[in-house]
Design an enzyme around this catalytic site. Sequence first.
Site, mmCIF file in Angstrom:
data_model
loop_
_atom_site.group_PDB
_atom_site.id
_atom_site.type_symbol
_atom_site.label_atom_id
_atom_site.label_comp_id
_atom_site.label_asym_id
_atom_site.label_seq_id
_atom_site.Cartn_x
_atom_site.Cartn_y
_atom_site.Cartn_z
ATOM 1 N N PHE A 141 -15.186 41.245 -6.493
ATOM 2 C CA PHE A 141 -14.740 42.628 -6.295
ATOM 3 C C PHE A 141 -15.881 43.582 -5.981
ATOM 4 C CE2 PHE A 141 -16.104 43.255 -10.618
ATOM 5 C CZ PHE A 141 -16.255 44.629 -10.802
ATOM 6 N N LYS A 142 -17.102 43.176 -6.310
ATOM 7 C CA LYS A 142 -18.247 44.055 -6.048
ATOM 8 C C LYS A 142 -18.378 44.361 -4.555
ATOM 9 C CE LYS A 142 -19.139 43.640 -10.431
ATOM 10 N NZ LYS A 142 -20.260 43.207 -11.205
ATOM 11 N N ASP A 143 -17.878 43.458 -3.704
ATOM 12 C CA ASP A 143 -17.930 43.700 -2.250
ATOM 13 C C ASP A 143 -17.177 44.963 -1.852
ATOM 14 O OD1 ASP A 143 -19.391 41.393 -1.533
ATOM 15 O OD2 ASP A 143 -17.577 40.170 -1.535
#
Length: 496
Positions: free
Chosen positions: A111-113
Amino acid sequence: MELMYSSTRNDKVKLTASQAILKGLADDGGLFVPERIPALDVPMDTLADMSYQETAYEVMSRFFTDFTEDELKDCIKKAYDSKFDTPEIAPLVDADGAYYLELFHGPTIAFKDMALSILPHLLITSARKNQVKNDIVILTATSGDTGKAALAGFADVEGTKIVVFYPKNGVSPIQEKQMITQKGANTCVVGIHGNFDQAQTGVKKMFNDTALEAELDVAGYQFSSANSINIGRLIPQVAYYVYAYAKLYKNGAIAKDEKINVVVPTGNFGNILAAFYAKNMGLPIAKLICASNENKVLYDFFSTGTYDRNRDFILTSSPSMDILISSNLERLIYRIAGNDAEKNTKMMEELSTDGKYAITDEMRAQLADFYGNYTSEEETAKTIKKLYEDTGYIIDTHTAVAAGVYDKYKKDTGDTETKTVIASTASPFKFTRSVMDAIDPKYDAMGDFELVDELSRIGNVKVPQAIEEIRTAPVLHDTVCEVEEMPQVVKKFLGV
């Protein structure tokens, strides 16, 4: 009207969005917060027909008011493009009575993307807006996912360098391989002998080291952050909760203004804080369900009103949540303290000196929107196995913590009717061994990449490109250091 940002430890500080993004961390060690949460003044019928990129613009433009429309749209266009393996960017999957918001379709399958794809563009635009001449040095600590996503975002971006510190024995084999094979002349990856909290504390110390700042300035560098302490990373995360709600409405899963629950596997508190911001913009969210693993410092905080990091640090199968100092919680504490910087600073000083602080009953009353719980390692594995056996859908360990806590929430509250979105924060391919072991212990005899292929086969899902490309990639980063050596490693990399 321009929205200004102040520090959680000094509300006299007033910065524009671009200035706050550039600095990352305030000089006093505080985090930047908007003076108010802007209203989401776009009709839901309009949002329902928007693409992810259009939704992101509507959300971010309310917060980043000193960016022009063209600047912000350009950043969004560069961020959410073919790097993502689905045009939806963040699809919803209906499985076993909940909606899984898949936030892992970006280049590093976590999810950091969602935020780190846009942060480099926001930073470079901010630097231009503020006539910054220095190169920006991104300094970050990671518990596994932020590191690779930041490296992928900043690799070979002109005018930037990036240094990532990670706990040498505290990330999954796939996570480590993703980082140490990272290309880009401006990238540096360093393992530390210690845990994530020590890495993060080391990074914060460097940010607050005025002598180091002066040394770097002479050499033409200045620090900024890619951790979720940077407001330029937090705000883009608000967008996907708005997008998820609008899509549920468009698909007829919810009525207009119907409230939903949101469940978030939580470590550093940024992802669930983004959902809290979305709720405060006016998104109809009922409960914010904060899911912890066995490092249940947040569960204990919501249960007792005392935040206490004085406990054993446990390495779990959900390493991105193996955190005892949830940095972003400070933004919530500041808010429930009535935006009182002095009150907040006192508690953060207590955390630093005594390892704990307690909030008042009045502050606790403002946490009614939150429900906290945790799952044990055994419960997490059982959740993965049961969901796969019941539906064929395979989730990673972090998402399983959230799904397990959602089950506990339903039992505790009897609320089985409210439609619920579970933030699915990483691809199961990122944690293949833990996921496959949970499904059947026989898989433990397989090698890491054999497990990848088997997961693809039994789940009937394609192996992500991010995994394919590290199968044979050479190790490009092999530096390991002690915690106290972190500043020397940075200076050596920068040639200072």
